[in-house]
Design an enzyme around this catalytic site. Structure first.
Site, short mmCIF file in Angstrom:
data_model
loop_
_atom_site.label_atom_id
_atom_site.label_comp_id
_atom_site.label_asym_id
_atom_site.label_seq_id
_atom_site.Cartn_x
_atom_site.Cartn_y
_atom_site.Cartn_z
N ASP A 34 8.38 -6.53 -25.38
CA ASP A 34 8.21 -7.63 -24.45
C ASP A 34 8.69 -8.94 -25.06
OD1 ASP A 34 6.92 -5.58 -23.19
OD2 ASP A 34 5.29 -6.83 -22.43
N TYR A 37 12.34 -9.19 -24.82
CA TYR A 37 12.70 -9.50 -23.43
C TYR A 37 12.49 -10.99 -23.16
CZ TYR A 37 12.99 -9.24 -18.37
OH TYR A 37 13.36 -9.44 -17.07
N GLU A 115 6.63 13.55 1.53
CA GLU A 115 6.37 12.39 0.67
C GLU A 115 4.92 11.98 0.82
OE1 GLU A 115 9.00 9.24 1.90
OE2 GLU A 115 10.76 10.54 1.80
N LYS A 117 2.06 9.50 1.79
CA LYS A 117 2.00 8.34 2.67
C LYS A 117 1.24 7.26 1.91
CE LYS A 117 0.69 7.06 7.40
NZ LYS A 117 0.04 5.83 7.01
N ASP A 119 -0.56 3.97 0.96
CA ASP A 119 -1.42 3.08 1.72
C ASP A 119 -1.22 1.66 1.23
OD1 ASP A 119 -3.23 2.32 3.56
OD2 ASP A 119 -4.99 3.09 2.52
N TYR A 229 11.64 4.05 0.35
CA TYR A 229 11.82 5.42 0.81
C TYR A 229 12.79 5.59 1.96
CZ TYR A 229 8.10 3.56 3.80
OH TYR A 229 7.34 2.76 4.62
N LYS A 317 -2.25 13.13 8.02
CA LYS A 317 -3.23 12.29 7.31
C LYS A 317 -4.22 13.11 6.50
CE LYS A 317 -2.79 8.16 9.71
NZ LYS A 317 -3.68 7.19 10.26
N CYS A 411 -35.85 -8.89 -14.86
CA CYS A 411 -35.04 -7.68 -14.98
C CYS A 411 -35.88 -6.47 -14.55
CB CYS A 411 -34.57 -7.50 -16.42
SG CYS A 411 -33.74 -5.92 -16.69
N CYS A 414 -36.37 -4.33 -18.03
CA CYS A 414 -37.12 -4.77 -19.20
C CYS A 414 -38.00 -5.99 -18.93
CB CYS A 414 -36.17 -5.05 -20.37
SG CYS A 414 -35.09 -6.46 -20.06
N CYS A 427 -29.23 -10.19 -16.91
CA CYS A 427 -30.36 -9.98 -17.82
C CYS A 427 -29.86 -10.31 -19.22
CB CYS A 427 -30.85 -8.53 -17.78
SG CYS A 427 -31.94 -8.14 -19.17
N CYS A 433 -32.46 -4.08 -23.71
CA CYS A 433 -32.81 -3.71 -22.34
C CYS A 433 -32.40 -2.25 -22.12
CB CYS A 433 -32.07 -4.64 -21.37
SG CYS A 433 -32.14 -4.09 -19.65
S1 IVH Z 1 8.51 6.57 6.90
C1 IVH Z 1 10.54 5.76 10.79
N1 IVH Z 1 7.45 7.15 4.59
O1 IVH Z 1 3.08 4.53 7.02
C2 IVH Z 1 9.91 6.13 9.51
N2 IVH Z 1 6.32 5.60 5.99
O2 IVH Z 1 2.85 4.37 10.57
C3 IVH Z 1 8.85 5.21 9.17
N3 IVH Z 1 4.28 4.69 5.02
O3 IVH Z 1 4.10 1.76 8.74
C4 IVH Z 1 8.13 5.31 8.02
N4 IVH Z 1 4.39 5.80 3.13
O4 IVH Z 1 4.62 1.67 6.30
C5 IVH Z 1 7.33 6.44 5.72
N5 IVH Z 1 6.64 7.74 2.50
C6 IVH Z 1 6.53 7.03 3.63
C7 IVH Z 1 5.45 6.15 3.86
C8 IVH Z 1 5.38 5.45 5.06
C9 IVH Z 1 3.70 4.93 3.84
C10 IVH Z 1 3.74 3.79 6.05
C11 IVH Z 1 4.74 2.97 6.77
C12 IVH Z 1 4.35 3.02 8.23
C13 IVH Z 1 3.11 3.83 8.21
C14 IVH Z 1 3.10 4.85 9.33
#
Ligand code: IVH
Length: 678
Positions: A34, A37, A115, A117, A119, A229, A317, A411, A414, A427, A433
């Site tokens: 680092d 860098y 893939e 999903k 969050d 993605y 999901k 506490c 204790c 505490c 404690c």
């Molecule tokens: S593909 C048309 N791939 O999940 C294709 N979405 O409603 C659209 N999300 O708002 C999305 N991981 O933000 C895709 N590997 C993934 C994802 C992904 C998370 C989210 C995306 C979207 C929501 C689905």
């Protein structure tokens, strides 16, 4: 230095910084420290200060500096950012597959890319001629908020794409997900709570919140992360499938999630779904399902989209990690650091496969803010390894509510009078404690510390109550006979615990450090400390100045660490622990030049200019590397010179790191290998 020289040097520095930034953030294989860098970064910054007209849009110095923005303009997306059709039911996935098969005609091979999903917060990135020129939130799917300046502060987002391996389209709009790793999320929340502010309720909100008000001065090293993605739009694109798209994104230097798989059956989809559920707590960031995408891009066009979602993709999901239950009682719980936390005891509910009966309410201000009382209906959630939390109260019309929660004056463990420290109630009795001692024992034995099986809350509580462990070091003196006298212990469980403790007493330095519960020292910092000092005594003896030389450690952490070791009580405990009770496994020393690349496998392809192939081989071997003839998954680097052959394609296919000659030279130099003959 004249302007021409400065311009040349600035270009060199930018290329060098971009390369190392990619190695660090995208490939996770840093080649320079680092400090090195930072040195390059400051040199560039100085140059740009002296020659302001040399500042370019894609200069890494432009990542930081912008003030956090408040109002955002909205911009139209290059293509609509659609949503996904979704369900948590396997039958719905089967139906999705049937629709796809029907649309493409029976007998067509249907291949999917699976893939996770993620969050997080969906983001559009726009590159023109390879340079990042736009970034926007998803907004309503057609228009989003322009947040380029903020996005530039995310180190994992390249400011300029690499065209070395594959030409970059002149116009390229991408879609990805900005996420906050769970470590960073917990740290961010700790900081907010310390400031008396409301914590984020989950990593997604934290990521979305941080995106819209990024403070470039944030100290966390990697507050936000991104996985790209999808290509939303491009003026020309020579990929035919999702799988190839992911490879192309990687080649351009973007961060791509490592978990996608290619499959061709519903059974394989269900299998992936289950594996993701089983591992979701271990990957370090939140995923709330998986996405099934038709691999063939031409077939996608055939299927088309509704105004809301494409017909070629489906989100499968996971079971939710939020449940509704009722608060039976709110108690004050004393943690290992003495902080007294209001904890909701609830009617047990299963959340994502784990039964939850307790959830944190953080501190007295949070209880007040959320107005949670005994008897209330509440929504509870858990993420990753994080302690479950009460998200919110669910109002019930016409129901009489219990009394407000009040922090006790003494506490609960204790009976020492509690004191107030900012938003926290504490505490002050330290390890005298019992509750704090119990907390320290549990933490020391926890999964990421000494990993002592069977040493949970209950066991620790009994050990402390029955005075088998009056001081932390006594944990390592407990004998099976003593345990047998306690209720709940049989021959097998007693021996198992003793065995666990014995195993735990021989631990890696970083695990031990983490287990001590030093304020501010999480797993990452513990690992950094262990790697840097490679001895426990050295860490104990380090002063604040020395500690700050460790990458990622700032003044606040340094102060907390020195303070911890300076406390006489802690000193005594550590002396006793190190006096034969605990023996530490130290990290391997960083090898000096000569064996710096020990064990790494290289493949050379294409013509080199500065070095001959033979010379490159000789140098690599002198540094301990192996130069082999063919590329496999086990290859660490492929060095591709001019007009590389099929080995290069193989490397790309397998995701093996590719270096050009400059990269090889830099790598050798960074390992102290002399390039000149003789
Ligand atoms: S593909 C048309 N791939 O999940 C294709 N979405 O409603 C659209 N999300 O708002 C999305 N991981 O933000 C895709 N590997 C993934 C994802 C992904 C998370 C989210 C995306 C979207 C929501 C689905």
């Amino acid at each position: 230095m004249n302007r021409d020289q400065a311009e040349k040097r600035a270009a060199e520095l930018r290329a060098e910084l971009a390369k190392h930034s990619r190695l660090y953030y995208v490939l996770d294989e840093p080649q320079i420290s680092d400090e090195a860098y930072d040195g390059l970064f400051h040199e560039l910054k100085e140059l740009e200060q002296n020659f302001p007209d040399l500042v370019s849009e894609d200069s890494p110095t432009q990542r930081v500096g912008g003030e956090a923005l408040s109002g955002f303009e909205t911009v139209e997306h290059a293509a609509p950012m659609l949503s996904l059709d979704s369900s948590a039911e396997a039958e719905a996935v089967e139906r999705f597959h049937q629709r796809v098969v029907k649309a493409l005609g029976e007998g067509a091979t249907v291949e999917y890319v699976l893939e996770p999903k993620l969050d997080g917060a969906s983001l559009e990135l726009v590159y023109r001629d390879g340079v990042l020129t736009g970034a926007a939130t998803r907004g309503d799917g057609r228009r989003g908020e322009a947040i380029l300046e903020n996005v530039k502060t995310i180190s994992a987002v390249p400011l300029r794409l690499r065209g070395d391996d594959r030409p970059v389209p002149g116009f390229l709009a991408l879609r990805g997900e900005v996420i906050m790793q769970i470590d960073a999320f917990e740290q961010a929340n700790e900081r907010l709570l310390e400031q008396g502010k409301a914590p984020y309720s989950n990593p997604r909100n934290a990521a979305a919140g941080a995106l819209r008000q990024l403070d470039p001065r944030l100290t966390a090293r990697r507050p936000l992360d991104i996985y790209v993605y999808d290509v939303l739009a491009a003026d020309r694109l020579d990929v035919a499938s999702q799988w190839e798209t992911l490879q192309a994104l990687k080649q351009w230097g973007l961060r791509v999630n490592p978990l996608p798989e290619k499959v061709d059956s519903v059974a394989a989809i269900l299998d992936y779904h289950q594996r993701m559920i089983d591992t979701r707590d271990d990957i370090g960031y939140e995923i709330d399902g998986m996405v099934i995408k038709l691999n063939d891009l031409a077939a996608r066009v055939e299927l088309g989209a509704t105004s809301h979602h494409p017909r070629w993709a489906f989100a499968f999901k996971f079971p939710p990690r939020k449940e509704i239950t009722r608060v039976l009682e709110i108690i004050a719980s004393v943690g290992r650091t003495g902080v007294v936390t209001p904890v909701a005891l609830m009617r047990p509910v299963e959340i994502g496969g784990v039964t939850v009966a307790r959830a944190t309410l953080h501190n007295r201000e949070e209880v007040e803010r959320k107005d949670i009382r005994k008897g209330d209906r509440v929504r509870v959630q858990r993420a990753g390894d994080v302690i479950p939390q009460v998200v919110e109260r669910i109002a019930e019309k016409g129901k009489r509510r219990g009394r407000k929660f009040k922090m006790p004056a003494r506490c609960p463990s204790c009976k020492t009078p509690l004191i107030e420290r900012g938003p926290f109630t504490v505490c002050p009795n330290g390890l005298e404690c019992p509750a704090q001692l119990k907390g320290r024992i549990v933490h020391l034995g926890s999964r990421h510390a000494l990993d002592i099986e069977g040493l949970g809350e209950e066991t620790a509580k009994i050990l402390v109550e029955k005075e088998l462990v009056r001081h932390l070091p006594e944990l390592f003196e407990v004998r099976a006979e003593q345990l047998l006298e306690l209720e709940g212990f049989g021959e097998i469980s007693a021996n198992a615990l003793i065995e666990g403790i014995e195993k735990g007493a021989h631990a890696e330095l970083d695990r031990f450090l983490y287990g001590l519960g030093i304020p501010e020292v999480g797993r990452t910092v513990a690992r950094d400390l262990a790697r840097h000092y490679r001895s426990f005594d050295a860490i104990r003896a380090a002063d604040e100045e020395s500690l700050q030389e460790v990458p990622g450690i700032g003044p606040k952490m340094a102060e907390a660490i020195v303070g911890f070791f300076a406390e006489p009580g802690n000193g005594e405990i550590l002396d006793t622990l190190m006096d034969g009770r605990v023996s530490l496994i130290l990290p391997e020393p960083k090898e000096e030049s000569g064996s710096q690349l020990e064990g790494l496998k290289f493949v050379l392809t294409g013509g080199l200019e500065r070095l001959t192939r033979d010379r490159a081989k000789e140098l690599l071997e002198s540094a301990g590397a192996k130069v082999v003839g063919s590329v496999s998954k086990k290859t660490d680097y492929v060095v591709a010179g001019e007009s590389p052959g099929s080995k290069y394609d193989k490397a790309v296919e397998l995701g093996v790191a590719v270096l050009d000659e400059g990269g090889l030279v830099a790598l050798l130099e960074s390992k102290g290998v002399e390039l000149s003959d003789g």
